[in-house]
Design a protein around this motif. Sequence first.
Motif, mmCIF file in Angstrom:
data_model
loop_
_atom_site.group_PDB
_atom_site.id
_atom_site.type_symbol
_atom_site.label_atom_id
_atom_site.label_comp_id
_atom_site.label_asym_id
_atom_site.label_seq_id
_atom_site.Cartn_x
_atom_site.Cartn_y
_atom_site.Cartn_z
ATOM 1 N N GLU A 61 0.852 -1.117 0.071
ATOM 2 C CA GLU A 61 0.109 -0.069 -0.163
ATOM 3 C C GLU A 61 0.811 1.278 -0.116
ATOM 4 O O GLU A 61 0.484 2.218 -0.714
ATOM 5 C CB GLU A 61 -0.949 -0.239 1.404
ATOM 6 C CG GLU A 61 -2.115 -0.793 1.134
ATOM 7 C CD GLU A 61 -3.196 -0.567 2.177
ATOM 8 O OE1 GLU A 61 -4.387 -0.195 1.899
ATOM 9 O OE2 GLU A 61 -2.780 -1.069 3.250
ATOM 10 N N GLY A 62 2.048 1.318 0.862
ATOM 11 C CA GLY A 62 2.963 2.321 0.786
ATOM 12 C C GLY A 62 3.304 2.740 -0.263
ATOM 13 O O GLY A 62 3.863 3.917 -0.674
ATOM 14 N N GLN A 63 3.620 1.571 -1.348
ATOM 15 C CA GLN A 63 4.184 2.186 -2.843
ATOM 16 C C GLN A 63 3.018 2.161 -3.616
ATOM 17 O O GLN A 63 3.320 2.357 -4.938
ATOM 18 C CB GLN A 63 5.224 0.916 -3.328
ATOM 19 C CG GLN A 63 6.193 0.704 -2.383
ATOM 20 C CD GLN A 63 7.361 0.018 -3.062
ATOM 21 O OE1 GLN A 63 7.128 -0.669 -3.989
ATOM 22 N NE2 GLN A 63 8.421 -0.022 -2.695
ATOM 23 N N GLY A 64 1.683 2.330 -3.291
ATOM 24 C CA GLY A 64 0.809 2.546 -4.169
ATOM 25 C C GLY A 64 0.090 1.302 -4.953
ATOM 26 O O GLY A 64 -0.493 1.371 -6.025
ATOM 27 N N LEU A 65 0.851 0.218 -4.856
ATOM 28 C CA LEU A 65 0.499 -0.919 -5.641
ATOM 29 C C LEU A 65 -0.915 -1.649 -5.479
ATOM 30 O O LEU A 65 -1.490 -2.387 -6.382
ATOM 31 C CB LEU A 65 1.560 -1.887 -5.574
ATOM 32 C CG LEU A 65 2.866 -1.575 -6.069
ATOM 33 C CD1 LEU A 65 4.047 -2.617 -5.660
ATOM 34 C CD2 LEU A 65 2.819 -0.980 -7.344
ATOM 35 N N ILE A 66 -1.272 -1.668 -4.095
ATOM 36 C CA ILE A 66 -2.594 -1.897 -3.737
ATOM 37 C C ILE A 66 -3.529 -1.093 -2.778
ATOM 38 O O ILE A 66 -2.777 -0.042 -2.520
ATOM 39 C CB ILE A 66 -2.433 -3.490 -2.800
ATOM 40 C CG1 ILE A 66 -1.743 -3.230 -1.395
ATOM 41 C CG2 ILE A 66 -1.777 -4.448 -3.605
ATOM 42 C CD1 ILE A 66 -1.833 -4.303 -0.709
ATOM 43 N N ALA A 67 -4.537 -1.092 -2.811
ATOM 44 C CA ALA A 67 -5.469 -0.174 -2.061
ATOM 45 C C ALA A 67 -6.691 -1.169 -1.200
ATOM 46 O O ALA A 67 -7.018 -2.116 -1.862
ATOM 47 C CB ALA A 67 -6.201 0.669 -3.087
ATOM 48 N N THR A 68 -6.665 -0.918 0.109
ATOM 49 C CA THR A 68 -7.713 -1.449 0.731
ATOM 50 C C THR A 68 -9.020 -0.490 1.101
ATOM 51 O O THR A 68 -8.742 0.454 1.412
ATOM 52 C CB THR A 68 -7.151 -1.766 2.113
ATOM 53 O OG1 THR A 68 -6.033 -2.767 1.917
ATOM 54 C CG2 THR A 68 -7.899 -2.645 3.158
ATOM 55 N N ARG A 69 -9.968 -0.944 0.710
ATOM 56 C CA ARG A 69 -11.195 -0.184 0.981
ATOM 57 C C ARG A 69 -11.970 -0.918 2.048
ATOM 58 O O ARG A 69 -12.307 -2.101 2.019
ATOM 59 C CB ARG A 69 -12.121 -0.125 -0.220
ATOM 60 C CG ARG A 69 -11.230 0.636 -1.317
ATOM 61 C CD ARG A 69 -12.012 0.688 -2.559
ATOM 62 N NE ARG A 69 -11.398 1.781 -3.650
ATOM 63 C CZ ARG A 69 -10.254 1.332 -4.361
ATOM 64 N NH1 ARG A 69 -9.937 -0.081 -4.137
ATOM 65 N NH2 ARG A 69 -9.728 2.112 -5.155
ATOM 66 N N VAL A 70 -12.370 -0.226 2.940
ATOM 67 C CA VAL A 70 -13.112 -0.855 4.122
ATOM 68 C C VAL A 70 -14.393 -1.114 3.674
ATOM 69 O O VAL A 70 -14.981 -0.661 2.820
ATOM 70 C CB VAL A 70 -13.697 0.343 5.292
ATOM 71 C CG1 VAL A 70 -14.298 -0.461 6.524
ATOM 72 C CG2 VAL A 70 -12.324 0.938 5.920
#
Length: 124
Positions: A61-70
């Motif tokens: 996530e820090g590298q913008g490769l994945i995103a978590t959506r609640v």
Amino acid sequence: MNIVISDSSDTPIYQQIFEQLRAQVLRGDLPSGAPLPPIRTVAKELRISVITVKKAWELLEGQGLIATRVGRGTVVSALSEQQLRETKAELLQQDLAQSIRYYQELGFSEEEIIESIRKYFAEK
């Protein structure tokens, strides 16, 4: 998504997961929008701690490769071709810098390192 953990590696498990998934995203094996399994599922399948998987997810996530959506889970981020190229180029520069420093510490000159790289590609 394919992850292989090596217990005999000096690389921490969270780093192994991070590096393998990063490579899968950058190669396009995990395309934009592809869902990732829940952290608990991955931990159970790999027989490792949830905290270990969470740490790998945080790096991704820090590298913008994945995103978590609640409430919706984690997916591979939508990256443009330019973003993919830039990320790959940054990775190449980082890895080369680390390798070059190591070989310079062993006493190799710039010319010897460059010649070795040329030889490698000529043999391919």
